[in-house]
Every structure is written in C-alpha cells, then in structure tokens.
Design an enzyme around this catalytic site. Structure first.
Site, PDB file in Angstrom:
ATOM      1  N   ALA A  34      32.161  46.802  36.756  1.00 14.21           N
ATOM      2  CA  ALA A  34      33.286  47.664  36.328  1.00 14.21           C
ATOM      3  C   ALA A  34      33.714  47.211  34.938  1.00 14.21           C
ATOM      4  O   ALA A  34      34.881  46.914  34.683  1.00 14.21           O
ATOM      5  CB  ALA A  34      34.435  47.619  37.330  1.00 14.21           C
ATOM      6  N   HIS A  39      35.049  42.512  28.854  1.00 13.66           N
ATOM      7  CA  HIS A  39      33.697  42.009  29.115  1.00 13.66           C
ATOM      8  C   HIS A  39      32.822  42.173  27.862  1.00 13.66           C
ATOM      9  O   HIS A  39      32.036  41.291  27.520  1.00 13.66           O
ATOM     10  CB  HIS A  39      33.038  42.790  30.259  1.00 13.66           C
ATOM     11  CG  HIS A  39      33.753  42.699  31.572  1.00 13.66           C
ATOM     12  ND1 HIS A  39      34.467  43.744  32.107  1.00 13.66           N
ATOM     13  CD2 HIS A  39      33.865  41.683  32.464  1.00 13.66           C
ATOM     14  CE1 HIS A  39      34.962  43.386  33.281  1.00 13.66           C
ATOM     15  NE2 HIS A  39      34.626  42.141  33.522  1.00 13.66           N
ATOM     16  N   SER A 189      39.373  45.064  35.485  1.00 17.04           N
ATOM     17  CA  SER A 189      38.651  46.074  36.266  1.00 17.04           C
ATOM     18  C   SER A 189      39.584  46.729  37.283  1.00 17.04           C
ATOM     19  O   SER A 189      39.367  47.869  37.686  1.00 17.04           O
ATOM     20  CB  SER A 189      37.479  45.423  37.003  1.00 17.04           C
ATOM     21  OG  SER A 189      36.641  44.775  36.087  1.00 17.04           O
TER      22      SER A 189
HETATM   23  P1  AMP Z   1      35.335  39.718  36.167  1.00 19.13           P
HETATM   24  O1  AMP Z   1      34.330  40.821  36.072  1.00 19.13           O
HETATM   25  O2  AMP Z   1      36.736  40.188  36.384  1.00 19.13           O
HETATM   26  O3  AMP Z   1      34.909  38.628  37.130  1.00 19.13           O
HETATM   27  O4  AMP Z   1      35.357  39.028  34.739  1.00 19.13           O
HETATM   28  C1  AMP Z   1      34.187  38.552  34.149  1.00 19.13           C
HETATM   29  C2  AMP Z   1      34.553  37.751  32.929  1.00 19.13           C
HETATM   30  O5  AMP Z   1      35.256  38.599  32.008  1.00 19.13           O
HETATM   31  C3  AMP Z   1      35.511  36.588  33.253  1.00 19.13           C
HETATM   32  O6  AMP Z   1      35.131  35.464  32.451  1.00 19.13           O
HETATM   33  C4  AMP Z   1      36.845  37.122  32.839  1.00 19.13           C
HETATM   34  O7  AMP Z   1      37.772  36.118  32.475  1.00 19.13           O
HETATM   35  C5  AMP Z   1      36.467  37.977  31.640  1.00 19.13           C
HETATM   36  N1  AMP Z   1      37.494  38.979  31.375  1.00 19.13           N
HETATM   37  C6  AMP Z   1      38.029  39.862  32.259  1.00 19.13           C
HETATM   38  N2  AMP Z   1      38.999  40.600  31.666  1.00 19.13           N
HETATM   39  C7  AMP Z   1      39.079  40.150  30.382  1.00 19.13           C
HETATM   40  C8  AMP Z   1      39.896  40.498  29.265  1.00 19.13           C
HETATM   41  N3  AMP Z   1      40.827  41.441  29.337  1.00 19.13           N
HETATM   42  N4  AMP Z   1      39.703  39.834  28.100  1.00 19.13           N
HETATM   43  C9  AMP Z   1      38.751  38.847  28.007  1.00 19.13           C
HETATM   44  N5  AMP Z   1      37.953  38.482  29.025  1.00 19.13           N
HETATM   45  C10 AMP Z   1      38.108  39.116  30.199  1.00 19.13           C
END
Ligand code: AMP
Length: 282
Positions: A34, A39, A189
C-alpha cells in the site's frame, strides 16, 4: 533495468548474490505494501546510497496484535509494483506467508528494556517480536549492505537498530525523515481508511506535534509534554492512547532536558484507525 519480481527466498537470494558478484552494493527497503510517497522517499534515498535497491512487500501477520487490523490492512500489489519501478527500485521480494513462516511457528522474543517494552511495546503486546522476527528473516534472505527505515515509526527504527547490532548483522541502518501531506498529516498506508471528517481530525495530531517541535526546549520537558497531551485530549475526534517524551537512545523519560536528542511520540485512534506520529526535539 526493469523491476525483477520474486516470491521465493531462494530466488531473491540468488539475484542478490549475482548482483554482488558484479561488484554492486545492495540497499534494502522492507514494506507492507500500500505504498505512498513516504515509501517512495525511502526507495529514492536507497538509490542514492547503493547500486541496487531491493524492496519487500509483505503484510507480516505476526506483528498484528489485532485480527481486524490485519484483515483491513490495504493490499494494492499492482500499484505498488508500478510505484517501485518508477522510483528506481531494481528488485522486489513479495513472498507468501508460507514462504516466511513454518505452520504454527512462534516469533522470537527480544527484551531491550524500555526500548521494546514501553509505548508501542506496551500498547501492542507482541508487535515488536513480530517486527523483529520478520526483519531478521528478511535480512537473512536479502543480506543487504544498508537497510532503510522511516522515522515515522521511530521506536521501530530504534529497535531494529538494536537488534541488528545484537545479532551481529553487518548491515548499516539508515533513517529517513517522515514524509507528510501538505496538511502536516504523516503519510501512512492506514490513512486511506479515514473518512473526510476523520482526516480533518487526524491533522490535529501533526499540528500539535509540529507546534511542540517549534517550541522545542524553550519550555521545560514537563510543560512541553503537558501542552501536547492536553491539546490532543481536547481535539475533537482523537482518542489519545499515549503521548510521551523520551530520549532517543533508550526510550527513557527524563525530568531535565538531556544533552542528547529527544522524541515526542503519539499514538491515537481516529475512528477505528490507529495512527502514530512523532517529532524530534533536538
Ligand atoms: P510500512 O509499509 O508501514 O511497514 O512501512 C515501511 C517503511 O516505510 C517503514 O520503514 C516506515 O517507517 C516507512 N514509512 C512509512 N510511512 C512513512 C512516512 N510517512 N515517511 C517516511 N517513511 C515512512
């Protein structure tokens, strides 16, 4: 180079080995899909650091302590692959649950004191054991030189750094700043699950955090925390789970500003969507 897509550990592992044999360094960005601009910023950061960038898209069941949250987690693989390709990613690993876990497999347990047991560790029991279990498996599959994580999940970033050192992985952990919408709302997401009205409420979280960051150490730690906490409690549509001010090193609270970076962290429900955000108070 077009995006290579792999579902098996053996495939991504061989691809990485062939790239390394050609002298390329490997950057790794684990995600749960998502994908959004947050990301994308991690992928772009990784392309600046490493010759080849591998992402993973895997909704890790063991880190969800709430079955409903897991069921409702958005899944958008086709769009994710398009965004990865556009962002300069070279390979993506999107395994099935069976590829990553044996039937009935338990997560590994870690105890890093306040770092693992407070805040997210307290309100989402077992969450970090699930996160660290899957990150360790992914590190073993991909064996990157550098791995990239967002400051948006600040406690996760800190705990992954600690696990990486304790387990002796020769991997450099690189932190990336939180990407926000123009309203200030931290990209997540889970934001797609917010109604228009809830989205307006959710903006209150970042407004209060960014205002605390602007005040910084001009206030005492107690006053800064009190102002943010009461502001969040009085905000319509926000149900505060925690608001905490801790040192970034071990997640210990403090009474006097220490000579090191601190972080103000929030978890709150807006409707049935749980959001987290934070700001560094330097
Ligand atoms: P997730 O898909 O939520 O597990 O996130 C994957 C990676 O993206 C993790 O390292 C999160 O910290 C990073 N991430 C998610 N949202 C953000 C954002 N708004 N800004 C920077 N990094 C993000």
């Amino acid at each position: 180079m077009s995006l290579a897509v792999f579902e098996r550990i053996s495939q991504i592992h061989s691809w990485v080995i062939s790239q390394r044999d050609q002298g390329h360094t490997i950057g790794f960005v684990p995600t749960m899909g998502a994908l959004h601009a947050g990301h994308q910023s991690l992928i772009e950061l990784a392309t600046g650091h490493c010759d080849r960038v591998v992402a993973s898209v895997f909704v890790n069941p063991t880190q969800f302590n709430n079955a409903e949250d897991l069921k409702k987690y958005p899944r958008t693989l086709e769009a994710d692959l398009a965004l990865l390709e556009k962002s300069g990613c070279h390979a993506v690993f999107c395994p099935s649950i069976d590829e990553m876990y044996e039937p009935g497999e338990e997560t590994q347990r870690w105890d890093f004191g306040a770092l693992s047991n407070s805040l997210e560790g307290e309100f989402r029991p077992g969450h970090f054991d699930g996160v660290l279990t899957i990150v360790k498996k992914l590190f073993l599959a991909v064996e990157p030189n550098k791995a990239f994580f967002g400051e948006k999940d600040f406690q996760q970033l800190a705990i992954i750094g600690r696990m990486t050192r304790e387990e002796g992985f020769p991997i450099e952990i690189i932190a990336a700043p939180t990407i926000r919408e123009s309203s200030g709302l931290a990209m997540s997401s889970r934001n797609v699950r917010l109604s228009e009205e809830e989205r307006i409420s959710a903006i209150g979280i970042s407004r209060i955090l960014l205002s605390a960051r602007a005040t910084g150490r001009a206030d005492s730690p107690e006053k800064l925390l009190h102002t943010a906490t009461t502001g969040l409690k009085n905000e319509r549509g926000i149900h505060l789970e925690y608001c905490a001010l801790v040192k970034t090193s071990g997640f210990e609270p403090f009474a006097v500003w220490p000579n090191e970076p601190c972080v103000l962290l929030v978890a709150a429900y807006v409707g049935d969507v749980r959001l987290i955000d934070n700001v560094i108070i330097d």
